[in-house]
Design an enzyme around this catalytic site. Structure first.
Site, PDB file in Angstrom:
ATOM      1  N   GLN A   1     -14.284   2.243   1.951  1.00  0.00           N
ATOM      2  CA  GLN A   1     -13.698   1.795   0.688  1.00  0.00           C
ATOM      3  C   GLN A   1     -13.423   2.980  -0.236  1.00  0.00           C
ATOM      4  OE1 GLN A   1     -16.045  -1.059  -1.557  1.00  0.00           O
ATOM      5  NE2 GLN A   1     -14.288  -1.642  -2.815  1.00  0.00           N
TER       6      GLN A   1
ATOM      7  N   ASP B   1       0.865  -1.181   0.000  1.00  0.00           N
ATOM      8  CA  ASP B   1       0.000   0.000   0.000  1.00  0.00           C
ATOM      9  C   ASP B   1       0.904   1.234   0.000  1.00  0.00           C
ATOM     10  OD1 ASP B   1      -1.813   2.156   0.925  1.00  0.00           O
ATOM     11  OD2 ASP B   1      -3.219   0.520   1.302  1.00  0.00           O
TER      12      ASP B   1
ATOM     13  N   HIS C   1     -10.313  -6.082  -2.467  1.00  0.00           N
ATOM     14  CA  HIS C   1      -8.964  -6.217  -1.899  1.00  0.00           C
ATOM     15  C   HIS C   1      -9.027  -6.424  -0.398  1.00  0.00           C
ATOM     16  CE1 HIS C   1     -10.015  -1.928  -1.923  1.00  0.00           C
ATOM     17  NE2 HIS C   1      -9.331  -1.822  -0.803  1.00  0.00           N
ATOM     18  N   PHE C   2      -7.991  -7.076   0.125  1.00  0.00           N
ATOM     19  CA  PHE C   2      -7.793  -7.244   1.565  1.00  0.00           C
ATOM     20  C   PHE C   2      -6.560  -6.454   1.977  1.00  0.00           C
ATOM     21  CE2 PHE C   2     -10.660 -10.510   3.231  1.00  0.00           C
ATOM     22  CZ  PHE C   2     -11.243 -10.973   2.056  1.00  0.00           C
ATOM     23  N   HIS C   3      -6.670  -5.817   3.140  1.00  0.00           N
ATOM     24  CA  HIS C   3      -5.535  -5.132   3.764  1.00  0.00           C
ATOM     25  C   HIS C   3      -4.879  -6.066   4.780  1.00  0.00           C
ATOM     26  CE1 HIS C   3      -6.763  -0.913   2.646  1.00  0.00           C
ATOM     27  NE2 HIS C   3      -7.940  -1.488   2.548  1.00  0.00           N
TER      28      HIS C   3
HETATM   29  P1  AMP Z   1      -9.814   0.937   0.487  1.00  0.00           P
HETATM   30  O1  AMP Z   1      -9.978   2.303   1.062  1.00  0.00           O
HETATM   31  O2  AMP Z   1     -10.136  -0.185   1.414  1.00  0.00           O
HETATM   32  O3  AMP Z   1     -10.522   0.864  -0.831  1.00  0.00           O
HETATM   33  O4  AMP Z   1      -8.271   0.755   0.244  1.00  0.00           O
HETATM   34  C1  AMP Z   1      -7.592   1.228  -0.856  1.00  0.00           C
HETATM   35  C2  AMP Z   1      -6.157   1.270  -0.441  1.00  0.00           C
HETATM   36  O5  AMP Z   1      -5.399   1.409  -1.621  1.00  0.00           O
HETATM   37  C3  AMP Z   1      -5.797   2.430   0.479  1.00  0.00           C
HETATM   38  O6  AMP Z   1      -5.217   1.918   1.657  1.00  0.00           O
HETATM   39  C4  AMP Z   1      -4.816   3.254  -0.332  1.00  0.00           C
HETATM   40  O7  AMP Z   1      -3.776   3.755   0.460  1.00  0.00           O
HETATM   41  C5  AMP Z   1      -4.304   2.233  -1.331  1.00  0.00           C
HETATM   42  N1  AMP Z   1      -3.858   2.742  -2.613  1.00  0.00           N
HETATM   43  C6  AMP Z   1      -4.430   3.700  -3.379  1.00  0.00           C
HETATM   44  N2  AMP Z   1      -3.745   3.848  -4.534  1.00  0.00           N
HETATM   45  C7  AMP Z   1      -2.731   2.958  -4.492  1.00  0.00           C
HETATM   46  C8  AMP Z   1      -1.666   2.617  -5.388  1.00  0.00           C
HETATM   47  N3  AMP Z   1      -1.509   3.231  -6.568  1.00  0.00           N
HETATM   48  N4  AMP Z   1      -0.793   1.640  -5.027  1.00  0.00           N
HETATM   49  C9  AMP Z   1      -0.937   1.019  -3.832  1.00  0.00           C
HETATM   50  N5  AMP Z   1      -1.905   1.293  -2.952  1.00  0.00           N
HETATM   51  C10 AMP Z   1      -2.794   2.251  -3.269  1.00  0.00           C
END
Ligand code: AMP
Length: 145
Positions: free
Chosen positions: A101, A37, A107-109
């Protein structure tokens, strides 16, 4: 965006999967892709996504894809633990804007936690240093088994 909607193949994770946007890769197999991330909530914050899916969230995913996805999540979580020795690990997943989101490809964190270290803001912190991210990704990748 609400829980309802159509998959937008211009989303950033779809671009990463097609190689149209950069990412710091940790692991991939036939089914899943794991990468760092870029706005990490903690050191080692890793994302795991299905490679062949147009599900915007968990509710939309084809049930037959879930086993390979969660196995990939567990495999990467174990590697994160082995590489970084955290005191705990958050594994989380958001569905719909109101839940937090921001990217609409399932996706999973995986977020390591250490005693006494507060969690960074979700999708709102600063961008990580790319060289540092690459170094952590290599540490995690070395522990994939
Ligand atoms: P969510 O808010 O659960 O949809 O998570 C999306 C995640 O993607 C967030 O934690 C962002 O920091 C991350 N994110 C956004 N753009 C990118 C990118 N280009 N590469 C890696 N992570 C990203």
């Amino acid at each position: 965006m609400s829980l309802d909607g159509t998959y937008d193949d211009g989303n950033i994770f779809a671009k990463i999967l097609r190689g149209e946007a950069p990412s710091v890769r940790v692991f991939e197999d036939e089914h899943v892709f794991a990468f760092m991330d870029v706005f990490p909530q903690a050191k080692g914050h890793t994302l795991v996504i299905p490679k062949h899916s147009t599900a915007r969230n968990l509710l939309e995913e084809e049930p037959e894809r879930l086993a390979s996805l969660i196995l990939g999540v567990q495999r990467v979580t174990r590697a994160v633990r082995a590489a970084l020795n955290p005191d705990g690990v958050v594994v989380t997943q958001f569905n719909g804007a109101v839940s937090g989101q921001t990217v609409y490809h399932l996706h999973f964190h995986i977020i390591p936690r250490w005693d006494g270290q507060p969690l960074g803001r979700h999708a709102g912190g600063g961008m990580a240093d790319m060289e540092e991210l690459k170094a952590v990704a290599a540490q995690i990748a070395a522990k994939i088994s």
